[in-house]
Design a protein around this motif. Sequence first.
Motif, PDB file in Angstrom:
ATOM      1  N   LEU A  43       0.824  -1.200   0.000  1.00 19.63           N
ATOM      2  CA  LEU A  43       0.000   0.000   0.000  1.00 19.63           C
ATOM      3  C   LEU A  43       0.863   1.256   0.000  1.00 19.63           C
ATOM      4  O   LEU A  43       0.641   2.186  -0.796  1.00 19.63           O
ATOM      5  N   VAL A  44       1.855   1.284   0.872  1.00 20.09           N
ATOM      6  CA  VAL A  44       2.722   2.452   0.958  1.00 20.09           C
ATOM      7  C   VAL A  44       3.571   2.586  -0.303  1.00 20.09           C
ATOM      8  O   VAL A  44       3.841   3.702  -0.781  1.00 20.09           O
ATOM      9  N   LEU A  45       3.972   1.466  -0.902  1.00 19.11           N
ATOM     10  CA  LEU A  45       4.726   1.509  -2.152  1.00 19.11           C
ATOM     11  C   LEU A  45       3.895   2.137  -3.261  1.00 19.11           C
ATOM     12  O   LEU A  45       4.381   3.005  -4.003  1.00 19.11           O
ATOM     13  N   ALA A  46       2.642   1.693  -3.402  1.00 17.94           N
ATOM     14  CA  ALA A  46       1.782   2.270  -4.439  1.00 17.94           C
ATOM     15  C   ALA A  46       1.605   3.770  -4.216  1.00 17.94           C
ATOM     16  O   ALA A  46       1.658   4.571  -5.175  1.00 17.94           O
ATOM     17  N   ARG A  47       1.403   4.170  -2.985  1.00 16.28           N
ATOM     18  CA  ARG A  47       1.224   5.589  -2.678  1.00 16.28           C
ATOM     19  C   ARG A  47       2.482   6.393  -2.971  1.00 16.28           C
ATOM     20  O   ARG A  47       2.415   7.494  -3.552  1.00 16.28           O
ATOM     21  N   GLU A  56      -8.524   1.298   2.526  1.00 15.24           N
ATOM     22  CA  GLU A  56      -7.251   2.017   2.581  1.00 15.24           C
ATOM     23  C   GLU A  56      -6.734   2.336   1.189  1.00 15.24           C
ATOM     24  O   GLU A  56      -6.262   3.446   0.931  1.00 15.24           O
ATOM     25  N   LEU A  57      -6.801   1.373   0.290  1.00 20.50           N
ATOM     26  CA  LEU A  57      -6.324   1.617  -1.069  1.00 20.50           C
ATOM     27  C   LEU A  57      -7.211   2.640  -1.772  1.00 20.50           C
ATOM     28  O   LEU A  57      -6.719   3.487  -2.525  1.00 20.50           O
ATOM     29  N   ARG A  58      -8.517   2.576  -1.533  1.00 17.32           N
ATOM     30  CA  ARG A  58      -9.424   3.579  -2.107  1.00 17.32           C
ATOM     31  C   ARG A  58      -9.079   4.971  -1.577  1.00 17.32           C
ATOM     32  O   ARG A  58      -9.148   5.967  -2.317  1.00 17.32           O
ATOM     33  N   ALA A  59      -8.722   5.054  -0.314  1.00 24.96           N
ATOM     34  CA  ALA A  59      -8.352   6.344   0.260  1.00 24.96           C
ATOM     35  C   ALA A  59      -7.096   6.897  -0.415  1.00 24.96           C
ATOM     36  O   ALA A  59      -7.018   8.095  -0.718  1.00 24.96           O
ATOM     37  N   LEU A 106      -3.674   6.673  -9.604  1.00 30.14           N
ATOM     38  CA  LEU A 106      -3.777   5.285  -9.151  1.00 30.14           C
ATOM     39  C   LEU A 106      -5.050   4.628  -9.668  1.00 30.14           C
ATOM     40  O   LEU A 106      -6.144   5.172  -9.522  1.00 30.14           O
ATOM     41  N   GLU A 107      -4.867   3.438 -10.239  1.00 30.76           N
ATOM     42  CA  GLU A 107      -5.975   2.610 -10.703  1.00 30.76           C
ATOM     43  C   GLU A 107      -5.940   1.301  -9.914  1.00 30.76           C
ATOM     44  O   GLU A 107      -4.862   0.773  -9.627  1.00 30.76           O
ATOM     45  N   ILE A 108      -7.096   0.792  -9.552  1.00 27.88           N
ATOM     46  CA  ILE A 108      -7.174  -0.419  -8.738  1.00 27.88           C
ATOM     47  C   ILE A 108      -7.705  -1.577  -9.567  1.00 27.88           C
ATOM     48  O   ILE A 108      -8.703  -1.438 -10.280  1.00 27.88           O
ATOM     49  N   GLU A 109      -7.034  -2.718  -9.474  1.00 28.56           N
ATOM     50  CA  GLU A 109      -7.465  -3.957 -10.110  1.00 28.56           C
ATOM     51  C   GLU A 109      -7.608  -5.040  -9.040  1.00 28.56           C
ATOM     52  O   GLU A 109      -6.884  -5.042  -8.048  1.00 28.56           O
ATOM     53  N   SER A 110      -8.516  -5.957  -9.286  1.00 25.72           N
ATOM     54  CA  SER A 110      -8.736  -7.076  -8.366  1.00 25.72           C
ATOM     55  C   SER A 110      -7.895  -8.273  -8.780  1.00 25.72           C
ATOM     56  O   SER A 110      -7.848  -8.629  -9.965  1.00 25.72           O
TER      57      SER A 110
END
Length: 231
Positions: free
Chosen positions: A20-24, A43-46, A55-59
């Motif tokens: 999470l911190v790496l992506a941020r 948290e990732l949405r935040a 940032l784009e989120i994938e499942s």
Amino acid sequence: MSTTPNRHALVVGASRGLGLVLARELARRGWRVIATTRQEDGELRAVQGDVSGQLEIESLEMTNFDQLISLRERLTGQRLDLLFVNAAIDRGNVPIDEVSTDMFTEVMVTNALSPLRVLEVLRTLVTPGGTVAVMSSEQGSISRNTEDGYDLYKASKAALNQLMRSYATRHADDGHTKLLIDPGHNRTRLGGPDAPLSPGESIPAVVDVLEKQAGVTGLQFLDRRGETVPW
């Protein structure tokens, strides 16, 4: 801190902790980041809301090969400058003679087999001169295994390192930078509350290493300071 525009990263395993911190941190530095999570995660949405469209989120359940193939299909046409796999589980300090076959299989599949499957399936998305990296640990260093305990976790990280060595040999001519990263002992769900580092302290240094090593071909096992970790 580098802010070179138009760099693209995929961070596999970004729902919490180090990932999470790496992506941020990557997004904060101007990278366009695709981050995977096993399930919807607040948290990732935040983080997504904080980084202004970076940032784009994938499942993805990384241990599910069908989901991995589906992700590859969804990412067709993407070009990545960085593919980073962050995933590990730990089932505690269980003496090896008390480790069940199911526990052994679960940890090895998650910590060693699945990260390499991710690399093999997604590596063709990485641009020439791009970086392929996996979160490892000093715990996987055989030469530094001088303290008792956590046999299964150590074995899984050593297996990861060996598989990454085989991967690097197999794809020696692809021009990619290949890195195993030891981020240090961090206060995460895996590292525990008494660890000396926080992800906010270690991950910016890890990203410094990733950016500095970009374009350096071959495989290296490095810590967050960019120093070589012995195999």
